[in-house]
Scaffold this active site. Sequence first.
Site, PDB file in Angstrom:
ATOM      1  N   MET A  37       0.854  -1.171   0.000  1.00  0.00           N
ATOM      2  CA  MET A  37       0.000   0.000   0.000  1.00  0.00           C
ATOM      3  C   MET A  37       0.902   1.236   0.000  1.00  0.00           C
ATOM      4  O   MET A  37       1.536   1.542   1.007  1.00  0.00           O
ATOM      5  CB  MET A  37      -0.915  -0.014   1.220  1.00  0.00           C
ATOM      6  CG  MET A  37      -1.658   1.275   1.391  1.00  0.00           C
ATOM      7  SD  MET A  37      -2.939   1.339   2.670  1.00  0.00           S
ATOM      8  CE  MET A  37      -2.283   0.489   4.044  1.00  0.00           C
ATOM      9  N   PRO A  38       0.956   1.969  -1.099  1.00  0.00           N
ATOM     10  CA  PRO A  38       1.759   3.192  -1.143  1.00  0.00           C
ATOM     11  C   PRO A  38       1.155   4.277  -0.251  1.00  0.00           C
ATOM     12  O   PRO A  38      -0.060   4.407  -0.143  1.00  0.00           O
ATOM     13  CB  PRO A  38       1.698   3.622  -2.602  1.00  0.00           C
ATOM     14  CG  PRO A  38       1.218   2.441  -3.359  1.00  0.00           C
ATOM     15  CD  PRO A  38       0.401   1.634  -2.407  1.00  0.00           C
TER      16      PRO A  38
END
Length: 67
Positions: A1-2
């Site tokens: 998850m950026p």
Amino acid sequence: MPFVNIRITKDGVTAEQKKQLIAGVTQLLVDTLGKNPATTVVIIDEVETDNWGIGGESVTERRQQAS
């Protein structure tokens, strides 16, 4: 998850401009890194110019000197 954190000075950035930043950064991560936009988090922190320093001076002071 950026997770992307954008810090900008609080200078009257509009809700529309923030919306464009969030969409643009998300799309950049999709295009460049193949990340899933549904799990990409973008946070925009607006910092008062008195609380942002450059070269030993606040942004407020630097802007006053420049004008």
